[in-house]
Design a protein around this motif. Structure first.
Motif, PDB file in Angstrom:
ATOM      1  N   GLU A 210      36.377  28.626  31.386  1.00 52.89           N
ATOM      2  CA  GLU A 210      35.828  27.525  30.582  1.00 52.89           C
ATOM      3  C   GLU A 210      34.312  27.684  30.434  1.00 52.89           C
ATOM      4  OE1 GLU A 210      37.763  25.173  29.221  1.00 52.89           O
ATOM      5  OE2 GLU A 210      39.486  26.204  30.101  1.00 52.89           O
ATOM      6  N   ARG A 211      33.778  28.861  30.851  1.00 46.09           N
ATOM      7  CA  ARG A 211      32.325  29.059  30.825  1.00 46.09           C
ATOM      8  C   ARG A 211      31.960  30.443  30.282  1.00 46.09           C
ATOM      9  NH1 ARG A 211      31.124  28.468  37.030  1.00 46.09           N
ATOM     10  NH2 ARG A 211      33.166  27.496  37.180  1.00 46.09           N
ATOM     11  N   PRO A 212      32.440  30.811  29.089  1.00 46.00           N
ATOM     12  CA  PRO A 212      32.186  32.164  28.588  1.00 46.00           C
ATOM     13  C   PRO A 212      30.704  32.523  28.510  1.00 46.00           C
ATOM     14  CG  PRO A 212      33.091  30.729  26.870  1.00 46.00           C
ATOM     15  CD  PRO A 212      33.237  29.999  28.156  1.00 46.00           C
TER      16      PRO A 212
ATOM     17  N   ILE B  27      42.157  36.269  38.695  1.00 44.13           N
ATOM     18  CA  ILE B  27      40.994  35.967  39.541  1.00 44.13           C
ATOM     19  C   ILE B  27      40.003  35.096  38.769  1.00 44.13           C
ATOM     20  CG2 ILE B  27      38.935  36.996  40.609  1.00 44.13           C
ATOM     21  CD1 ILE B  27      40.736  39.371  41.448  1.00 44.13           C
ATOM     22  N   PHE B  28      39.714  35.478  37.531  1.00 51.89           N
ATOM     23  CA  PHE B  28      38.732  34.711  36.748  1.00 51.89           C
ATOM     24  C   PHE B  28      39.229  33.286  36.491  1.00 51.89           C
ATOM     25  CE2 PHE B  28      34.835  36.827  35.397  1.00 51.89           C
ATOM     26  CZ  PHE B  28      34.984  38.008  36.104  1.00 51.89           C
ATOM     27  N   GLN B  29      40.529  33.168  36.207  1.00 53.03           N
ATOM     28  CA  GLN B  29      41.074  31.821  35.969  1.00 53.03           C
ATOM     29  C   GLN B  29      40.939  30.965  37.223  1.00 53.03           C
ATOM     30  OE1 GLN B  29      44.960  32.996  34.603  1.00 53.03           O
ATOM     31  NE2 GLN B  29      44.482  32.496  32.476  1.00 53.03           N
TER      32      GLN B  29
ATOM     33  N   ALA C 200      29.683  35.907  24.131  1.00 57.65           N
ATOM     34  CA  ALA C 200      29.152  34.548  24.337  1.00 57.65           C
ATOM     35  C   ALA C 200      28.116  34.461  25.457  1.00 57.65           C
ATOM     36  CB  ALA C 200      30.312  33.603  24.635  1.00 57.65           C
ATOM     37  N   THR C 201      27.833  35.576  26.143  1.00 63.30           N
ATOM     38  CA  THR C 201      26.912  35.510  27.297  1.00 63.30           C
ATOM     39  C   THR C 201      25.547  34.977  26.865  1.00 63.30           C
ATOM     40  OG1 THR C 201      28.021  37.469  28.212  1.00 63.30           O
ATOM     41  CG2 THR C 201      25.916  36.847  29.218  1.00 63.30           C
TER      42      THR C 201
ATOM     43  N   ALA D 136      36.772  39.529  26.877  1.00 62.29           N
ATOM     44  CA  ALA D 136      38.137  39.090  27.204  1.00 62.29           C
ATOM     45  C   ALA D 136      38.141  38.353  28.540  1.00 62.29           C
ATOM     46  CB  ALA D 136      39.076  40.290  27.255  1.00 62.29           C
ATOM     47  N   LEU D 137      37.428  38.889  29.535  1.00 62.16           N
ATOM     48  CA  LEU D 137      37.371  38.212  30.844  1.00 62.16           C
ATOM     49  C   LEU D 137      36.792  36.809  30.683  1.00 62.16           C
ATOM     50  CD1 LEU D 137      36.067  41.012  33.259  1.00 62.16           C
ATOM     51  CD2 LEU D 137      38.333  39.955  33.228  1.00 62.16           C
TER      52      LEU D 137
END
Ligand code: 3HC
Length: 284
Positions: free
Chosen positions: A131-133, A100-102, A158-159, A125-126
Motif C-alpha cells: 500500500e506504499r509503492p 514477504i512484501f504483502q 512510483a518511488t 512489481a514488488l
C-alpha cells in the motif's frame, strides 16, 4: 527520515552481509529468517567476517562485540513494527518476495521504507504488492557485502525522491557508494555481468578451455579479481540461472539464453560454493 533500526529479511550470504554492514554503521538490526538455525548460521558468518577485520587490524575485538550486540535474531516479520526500514534479501523467487512484501507491509510503520536486495526482479512489481509503492525501492548489494563498495539503487515507477534520498544516505552511512539505475530487467550490474558469465559457461561447455583456463584468461588478461566461473560459483549457479531467465524473458533476446550446462548443474544441485560444488570442487 532518520533510519536507526532495520529489519533484514533472509540470513543467507547476502542478508547476513547486509545485517553486518548495517550494524557496523551503528544501526540496530533485526536479522530475520524463517528458521532459527538459518539465523544462527547467518550470525556465525558475520562473526567470521568481523574476525577477519580484527585479524587485519581494521577492527578492535571490543568493536566486533559491540557490532554483534547490535544484531538481534528474529523469526517474526512482526519485528518490522520497530523499524524505519526493511531490507529484503530472500531467495530470488517472485512468489516468495510477493508474500514477504504483502506481510511486511502490514507490520512496518506507515512511513517505513521497504527495500529489496533483488538482483533482477522488477521493483515496480514488488511495490504493487504493498500500500506504499512510493516507499519501495531496490537496494542491490554486491557479494561479498562486507568488502564490495557498490550498492545499485533502483527506483520503481512510483518511488519518491524522499525514499531515494533516505536510502542513498543510508548507503553512504554503511560506507558504500550508491549508484542509481532505472528499473530495467537485470538492472545494470547483472545485465552486463551475467552475459559475460553465461558466455564463459558456453566456452567451457564447448570444451574451448578448462574452467581454470577460462578464469585465468580473464584474470590475467583483463585484470578481473576473479574469473567468471569462480565468480559464478561465488554468486550461486541457481541465482545466475534465475537472473539469465529474467533477462531472457524481459528482453526476449536470444543473447540471454542460459547455457544448457548451467541448467544441468542447477538440476544436479551443483550450485557453487554454497553446496561445495559448482565449476570447482570445494569439498575439502
Ligand atoms: N568479510 C570480510 N572480509 C572479507 C570477506 C568477508 N566476507 N571476503 C573477503 N574479505 C577481505 C579479505 O580479508 C581481504 O582483506 P585485505 O585486503 O585486508 O587483505 C580482502 O577482502 C581480499 O580478500 P582475499 O585476499 O581473500 O581475496 P581476494 O584478493 O581475491 O579478494 C574478493 C576477494 C574481494 C571477493 C575479490 O576476489 C573480488 O573482488 N572478487 C569479485 C567479486 C565480485 O565481482 N562481486 C560481485 C558479484 S555480482 C553480485 O554480487 C550481484 C548479485 O546480484 C549476483
Amino acid at each position: 527520515m532518520n533510519i536507526e533500526k532495520v529489519l533484514v529479511i533472509g540470513a543467507g550470504q547476502m542478508g547476513s552481509g547486509i545485517a553486518q554492514v548495517a550494524a557496523q554503521a551503528g544501526l540496530q538490526v533485526y536479522l530475520y529468517d524463517i528458521h532459527r538455525a538459518a539465523v544462527t548460521k547467518g550470525r556465525q558468518r558475520i562473526e567470521k567476517s568481523l574476525s577477519k577485520f580484527v585479524s587485519k587490524g581494521k577492527l578492535r575485538e571490543d568493536e566486533k562485540e559491540a557490532i554483534l550486540a547490535r544484531i538481534q535474531d528474529s523469526t517474526s516479520l512482526e519485528d518490522a513494527a520497530h523499524c524505519q526500514c526493511v531490507i529484503e534479501a530472500a531467495v530470488e523467487k517472485m512468489e516468495i518476495k510477493k508474500k514477504i512484501f504483502q506481510e511486511v507491509d502490514q507490520w512496518a510503520p506507515q512511513e517505513a521504507i521497504l527495500a529489496s536486495n533483488t538482483s533482477s526482479l522488477p521493483i515496480t512489481a514488488l511495490a504493487s504488492y504493498t500500500e506504499r509503492p512510493d516507499r519501495v525501492i531496490g537496494m542491490h548489494f554486491m557479494n561479498p557485502v562486507p568488502v564490495m563498495r557498490l550498492v545499485e539503487i533502483i527506483r520503481g515507477l512510483a518511488t519518491s525522491d524522499e525514499t531515494y534520498d533516505a536510502i542513498a544516505n543510508l548507503t553512504e552511512k554503511m560506507g558504500k557508494v550508491a549508484v542509481s539505475c532505472k528499473d530495467i530487467p537485470g538492472f545494470i550490474s547483472n545485465r552486463v555481468l551475467q552475459v559475460m558469465i553465461n558466455e564463459a559457461i558456453w566456452c567451457y561447455y564447448e570444451g574451448a578451455a578448462t574452467a581454470d583456463g577460462i578464469d585465468s584468461i580473464m584474470k590475467l588478461g583483463m585484470n578481473h579479481p576473479m574469473g567468471p566461473l569462480e565468480l559464478a560459483d561465488l554468486i550461486g549457479l541457481d541465482t545466475v540461472l534465475a537472473i539469465l531467465e529474467v533477462l531472457q524473458e524481459g528482453y526476449g533476446d536470444p543473447k540471454y539464453r542460459p547455457c544448457p550446462l548451467l541448467r544441468q548443474y542447477v538440476q544436479a544441485g551443483y550450485l557453487g560454493r554454497k553446496t561445495g560444488r559448482g565449476f570447482y570442487n570445494y569439498e575439502a
